[in-house]
Design a protein around this motif. Structure first.
Motif, PDB file in Angstrom:
ATOM      1  N   PHE A  95       0.844  -1.203   0.000  1.00 28.74           N
ATOM      2  CA  PHE A  95       0.000   0.000   0.000  1.00 28.74           C
ATOM      3  C   PHE A  95       0.870   1.240   0.000  1.00 28.74           C
ATOM      4  O   PHE A  95       1.922   1.284   0.647  1.00 28.74           O
ATOM      5  CB  PHE A  95      -0.893   0.039   1.239  1.00 28.74           C
ATOM      6  CG  PHE A  95      -1.551   1.387   1.453  1.00 28.74           C
ATOM      7  CD1 PHE A  95      -2.624   1.784   0.676  1.00 28.74           C
ATOM      8  CD2 PHE A  95      -1.065   2.262   2.415  1.00 28.74           C
ATOM      9  CE1 PHE A  95      -3.203   3.034   0.847  1.00 28.74           C
ATOM     10  CE2 PHE A  95      -1.638   3.514   2.598  1.00 28.74           C
ATOM     11  CZ  PHE A  95      -2.716   3.900   1.813  1.00 28.74           C
ATOM     12  N   HIS A 142      -1.865   6.361  -4.672  1.00 30.39           N
ATOM     13  CA  HIS A 142      -2.373   5.378  -5.636  1.00 30.39           C
ATOM     14  C   HIS A 142      -1.505   4.131  -5.734  1.00 30.39           C
ATOM     15  O   HIS A 142      -1.282   3.590  -6.819  1.00 30.39           O
ATOM     16  CB  HIS A 142      -2.521   6.024  -7.019  1.00 30.39           C
ATOM     17  CG  HIS A 142      -3.373   7.254  -7.035  1.00 30.39           C
ATOM     18  ND1 HIS A 142      -4.737   7.204  -6.890  1.00 30.39           N
ATOM     19  CD2 HIS A 142      -3.052   8.567  -7.147  1.00 30.39           C
ATOM     20  CE1 HIS A 142      -5.232   8.426  -6.926  1.00 30.39           C
ATOM     21  NE2 HIS A 142      -4.228   9.285  -7.078  1.00 30.39           N
ATOM     22  N   ASN A 143      -1.006   3.696  -4.595  1.00 29.15           N
ATOM     23  CA  ASN A 143      -0.156   2.498  -4.553  1.00 29.15           C
ATOM     24  C   ASN A 143       1.054   2.615  -5.474  1.00 29.15           C
ATOM     25  O   ASN A 143       1.456   1.654  -6.134  1.00 29.15           O
ATOM     26  CB  ASN A 143      -0.964   1.235  -4.886  1.00 29.15           C
ATOM     27  CG  ASN A 143      -1.931   0.868  -3.781  1.00 29.15           C
ATOM     28  OD1 ASN A 143      -1.630   1.044  -2.608  1.00 29.15           O
ATOM     29  ND2 ASN A 143      -3.096   0.353  -4.148  1.00 29.15           N
ATOM     30  N   GLU A 166      -3.754  -2.744  -1.580  1.00 28.95           N
ATOM     31  CA  GLU A 166      -4.951  -2.272  -0.897  1.00 28.95           C
ATOM     32  C   GLU A 166      -5.745  -1.332  -1.802  1.00 28.95           C
ATOM     33  O   GLU A 166      -5.259  -0.883  -2.834  1.00 28.95           O
ATOM     34  CB  GLU A 166      -4.560  -1.548   0.395  1.00 28.95           C
ATOM     35  CG  GLU A 166      -3.934  -2.454   1.443  1.00 28.95           C
ATOM     36  CD  GLU A 166      -3.653  -1.733   2.749  1.00 28.95           C
ATOM     37  OE1 GLU A 166      -4.190  -0.614   2.951  1.00 28.95           O
ATOM     38  OE2 GLU A 166      -2.891  -2.277   3.570  1.00 28.95           O
ATOM     39  N   GLY A 167      -6.983  -1.034  -1.385  1.00 23.76           N
ATOM     40  CA  GLY A 167      -7.817  -0.125  -2.160  1.00 23.76           C
ATOM     41  C   GLY A 167      -8.687  -0.849  -3.159  1.00 23.76           C
ATOM     42  O   GLY A 167      -8.602  -2.077  -3.310  1.00 23.76           O
ATOM     43  N   GLU A 168      -9.524  -0.062  -3.858  1.00 28.55           N
ATOM     44  CA  GLU A 168     -10.516  -0.665  -4.740  1.00 28.55           C
ATOM     45  C   GLU A 168     -10.276  -0.432  -6.225  1.00 28.55           C
ATOM     46  O   GLU A 168     -10.621  -1.281  -7.033  1.00 28.55           O
ATOM     47  CB  GLU A 168     -11.916  -0.133  -4.384  1.00 28.55           C
ATOM     48  CG  GLU A 168     -12.391  -0.550  -2.999  1.00 28.55           C
ATOM     49  CD  GLU A 168     -13.819  -0.132  -2.729  1.00 28.55           C
ATOM     50  OE1 GLU A 168     -14.434   0.497  -3.626  1.00 28.55           O
ATOM     51  OE2 GLU A 168     -14.329  -0.428  -1.642  1.00 28.55           O
TER      52      GLU A 168
END
Length: 251
Positions: free
Chosen positions: A24, A28-29, A60-62
């Motif tokens: 992560f 924005h990674n 992580e994140g969508e």
């Protein structure tokens, strides 16, 4: 905490031997050197761990899998040696995936840019959602996808790699990526992606470790020179990042 030290890499192994490695970064990674080093080290360590049967690599994140190189760190590169060191981070992660004796499943939930495409290509079996468009943006900022190029080209072929590398400002859809071999399957949403990833991981966790290790060697045949090749490619990017064109483009 600065963007160069922000973010993290975690790893967890369940009772079935499924090891999930997650990275992560708040931008924005994206991947600064610290995250790249942690990723390479974690993949290597977990690959050698007898408790690990199969690895899932995810972020992580969508909606963003990985935005690629950290622009904050690119702006901070002062000479070719620093440039080589930074881009070698991507080489080390790709080579860690390549030499890992365990099969690696990629879980790509959203867009992958630059080094993120290389990371997806370095996994052994990659699943994605329909939101996982890809772009090799390096040429647009005067660098070129030199380090990740061998991994991407190995998966999708020279012609498709050339299309991505030259049309550096254009995203290609997840379906395009699947049709060219980067993704094994494109799922409609996160729930479907996670179900498919877990189902595959569970099947592999009870498969023969020896057979999977031998299969991995077959799949990566002909890449033994990448330890040298990818560092040589990193040196190219490390020089180009110092150009006036790239400085202006990143700025």
């Amino acid at each position: 905490m600065s963007n160069l030290t922000a973010g993290h890499v975690t790893a967890a192994t369940d009772a079935a031997g499924i090891t999930t490695i997650t990275f992560f970064h708040p931008a924005h990674n994206s991947l600064p050197s610290a995250i790249l080093a942690q990723l390479a080290r974690t993949i290597t360590e977990k690959g050698q761990d007898a408790a690990t049967k199969v690895i899932i690599l995810q972020s992580e994140g969508e909606r963003t899998f990985c935005a690629g190189a950290s622009f904050d760190e690119l702006r901070a590169v002062a000479d070719a040696a620093q440039g080589l060191a930074f881009f070698s981070g991507f080489a080390h992660v790709i080579n860690a995936c390549r030499t890992c004796p365990k099969l690696i499943i990629g879980r790509v939930q959203g867009k992958a840019v630059g080094g993120g495409v290389g990371l997806a290509a370095a996994t052994d079996y990659c699943l994605a959602t329909t939101h996982a468009a890809i772009k090799l943006s390096e040429l647009a900022v005067g660098i070129g996808p030199f380090v990740v190029g061998p991994a991407v080209e190995r998966k999708i072929g020279t012609s498709a790699f050339g299309q991505l590398a030259i049309a550096a400002t254009e995203f290609r859809s997840a379906e395009w990526a699947a049709s060219h071999g980067l993704y094994a399957e494109v799922l409609p949403d996160l729930a479907s992606l996670d179900a498919a990833v877990q189902a595959l991981a569970q099947r592999l966790a009870v498969s023969s470790p020896d057979a999977m290790r031998e299969l991995k060697q077959v799949l990566w045949a002909g890449t033994g020179h990448w330890d040298k090749l990818l560092v040589e490619r990193a040196a190219i990017s490390g020089r180009l990042v110092l150009s006036e064109f790239t400085r202006a483009a990143i700025g």
